[in-house]
Design an enzyme around this catalytic site. Structure first.
Site, mmCIF file in Angstrom:
data_model
loop_
_atom_site.group_PDB
_atom_site.id
_atom_site.type_symbol
_atom_site.label_atom_id
_atom_site.label_comp_id
_atom_site.label_asym_id
_atom_site.label_seq_id
_atom_site.Cartn_x
_atom_site.Cartn_y
_atom_site.Cartn_z
ATOM 1 N N TYR A 150 0.813 -1.228 0.000
ATOM 2 C CA TYR A 150 0.000 0.000 0.000
ATOM 3 C C TYR A 150 0.843 1.273 0.000
ATOM 4 O O TYR A 150 0.305 2.372 0.064
ATOM 5 C CB TYR A 150 -0.931 0.025 1.224
ATOM 6 C CG TYR A 150 -2.017 -0.994 1.129
ATOM 7 C CD1 TYR A 150 -1.710 -2.347 1.238
ATOM 8 C CD2 TYR A 150 -3.332 -0.631 0.889
ATOM 9 C CE1 TYR A 150 -2.684 -3.312 1.121
ATOM 10 C CE2 TYR A 150 -4.317 -1.589 0.778
ATOM 11 C CZ TYR A 150 -3.992 -2.929 0.901
ATOM 12 O OH TYR A 150 -4.958 -3.873 0.777
ATOM 13 N N ASP A 152 -3.861 -17.977 3.904
ATOM 14 C CA ASP A 152 -4.870 -18.758 3.183
ATOM 15 C C ASP A 152 -5.559 -19.743 4.127
ATOM 16 O O ASP A 152 -6.776 -19.902 4.126
ATOM 17 C CB ASP A 152 -4.262 -19.466 1.959
ATOM 18 C CG ASP A 152 -2.895 -20.073 2.234
ATOM 19 O OD1 ASP A 152 -2.335 -19.825 3.315
ATOM 20 O OD2 ASP A 152 -2.393 -20.797 1.365
ATOM 21 N N LYS A 203 2.007 -14.719 5.139
ATOM 22 C CA LYS A 203 2.188 -15.620 4.001
ATOM 23 C C LYS A 203 3.693 -15.847 3.844
ATOM 24 O O LYS A 203 4.280 -15.692 2.773
ATOM 25 C CB LYS A 203 1.547 -14.934 2.771
ATOM 26 C CG LYS A 203 1.297 -15.803 1.594
ATOM 27 C CD LYS A 203 0.252 -16.847 1.815
ATOM 28 C CE LYS A 203 0.248 -17.751 0.592
ATOM 29 N NZ LYS A 203 0.020 -19.140 0.858
#
Ligand code: NAI
Length: 404
Positions: A147, A265, A214
């Site tokens: 971002y 996930d 992740k």
């Protein structure tokens, strides 16, 4: 009076001045509703001993109209000076030079932790069989990750230079027609986010913290976030926290808060299948963006979920939804999310009695099935009321709540 700060923590007087931004679109409907409900709850909880001094500051369309700028300097100054504020949704006009006014506010004030408590309220329509199992508080890092806005378009001078640079310096071959963006995660920003999540968990009697990352794929950003998270826990809160591995070895937690981690996930799946095993979650920006909305969907959607933007000694609270321009000024919008954001604000001010009254008043109103159109159309046998009528009913219901 002004809210003070001592050792990075806010010190709240009995009559704090709290700036509010009305907001664009439905802000004109929901922000006054929120203020009415908060004033009624504070009055009932403290019988005149405590009171909020509201101070309107301008941003968005109202800022442009009254002060000639969508984000006037004096608004920023007031938000900084008074430490705790609440805002309605802001539309970002196309071509304003801001990627988003909301993002700009968070960056300017260094509100680095976006927190979203996600819980179900009885009677709210949900797609889940057991929405009541959800009671999580999501801490999302809000200043870094993908971002940061550092990205270059395919074929631009900069992206061609990057392709050339990576080939020459590191022997990395990229497709010439690639768009390129940078993913950044610093030890400083990751640690202060996890630190805030741990402090919150300790202060609010939470039992578990999960770092969501992740790191199996992005080892030096997301993987490092995980390592830095455990480091903060071990080095700064070692006597109050136990890791999942330590728990496995020892067999008991000694009443300490458990800290573990999950791949993002897997976490998205477990949020659905093992909802009640999770409590406080801390994660980088992009994971937080996805997970917070997914979690909100499980308890009835974004329309009713509040959020807080926290820095060190500074906070700004808001609804998670936008300015819903098609309902602006029609007395139709649902004020629940911004009012629950005010509840979160009161909890951070340690005005817990008023915060509880707001929650109970809203729950009672939903249970009695008098709701705004967005909820009414998903419920059976509910009565549709406008924003102001809904507000009056919540205030009346707050009167019925017992304060012991
Ligand atoms: P939105 O949240 O304004 O609307 C999405 C849908 O939810 C619409 O169908 C809307 O009618 C409904 N909705 C939202 N809040 C509601 C409420 N309180 N009561 C009843 N129905 C409600 O999202 P959208 O349309 O994507 O964005 C509109 C503008 O808001 C955009 O300019 C966007 O940038 C801005 N925005 C601002 C945010 C903020 O201030 N934090 C957050 C999200 C969007």
């Amino acid at each position: 009076m002004r809210i003070g700060v001592k050792d990075g923590e806010v010190v709240v007087p009995d009559d704090p001045t709290i700036p509010f931004i009305e907001g664009d679109g439905i802000g004109v409907d929901i922000t006054p509703a929120m203020r009415g409900i908060v004033d009624a709850a504070v009055e009932k909880a403290y019988n005149g001993r405590r009171r909020i001094e509201w101070l309107e500051v301008y941003a968005g369309e109202k800022g442009k109209k009254i002060k000639g700028k969508i984000l006037p300097d004096e608004t920023i100054d007031a938000l900084r000076e008074y430490k705790i504020s609440i805002k309605g949704p802001l539309t970002t006009p196309i071509g304003s030079g801001f990627r988003s006014l909301n993002v700009a506010l968070r960056q300017i004030l260094d509100l680095y932790a976006c927190i979203r408590p996600v819980y179900w309220m009885e009677g709210v329509p949900s797609p889940m069989k057991h929405p009541e199992k959800m009671d999580m508080v999501i801490f999302r890092e809000a200043t870094e990750d993908v971002y940061s806005g550092i990205e270059w378009k395919k074929g631009s001078k900069e992206s061609k230079k990057m392709v050339y640079f990576l080939r020459r310096e590191f022997g990395i071959e990229l497709r010439e027609d690639s768009g390129i963006g940078l993913k950044l995660m610093s030890e400083f920003a990751s640690k202060r986010l996890v630190r805030k999540a741990i402090q919150y968990a300790l202060r609010n009697g939470r039992r578990k913290i999960t770092l969501v990352h992740k790191g199996n794929i992005m080892k030096f950003t997301e993987g490092a976030f995980r390592e830095w998270g455990y480091e903060v826990a071990r080095e700064e809160f070692g006597d109050k926290i136990i890791t999942e591995d330590e728990l496995k070895r020892n067999g008991f937690s000694e009443g300490k808060i458990l800290i573990g981690d999950r791949l993002a996930d897997n976490m998205l799946q477990q949020m659905l299948t093992r909802t009640d095993e999770y409590d406080v979650l801390a994660m980088p920006n992009l994971n937080g963006d996805y997970l917070a909305d997914a979690a909100s969907g499980q308890v009835g959607g974004l329309g009713i979920v509040p959020s807080g933007n926290l820095g060190d000694g500074m906070m700004m609270f808001e609804a998670t939804h936008g300015s819903a321009p098609k309902y602006a000024g029609l007395d139709m919008a649902n004020p629940i999310a911004i009012t629950l954001a005010a509840r979160l604000m009161l909890e951070h001010m340690e005005w817990d009695e008023a915060a509880r009254l707001i929650y109970e008043g809203i729950v009672m109103t939903i249970k009695r099935k008098t709701v705004t159109h967005d909820l009414e159309r998903q419920m059976t046998g509910a009565e549709k009321v406008g924003t102001s009528e809904f507000t009056n009913i919540v205030i009346r219901n707050i009167e019925e709540v017992s304060i012991d």
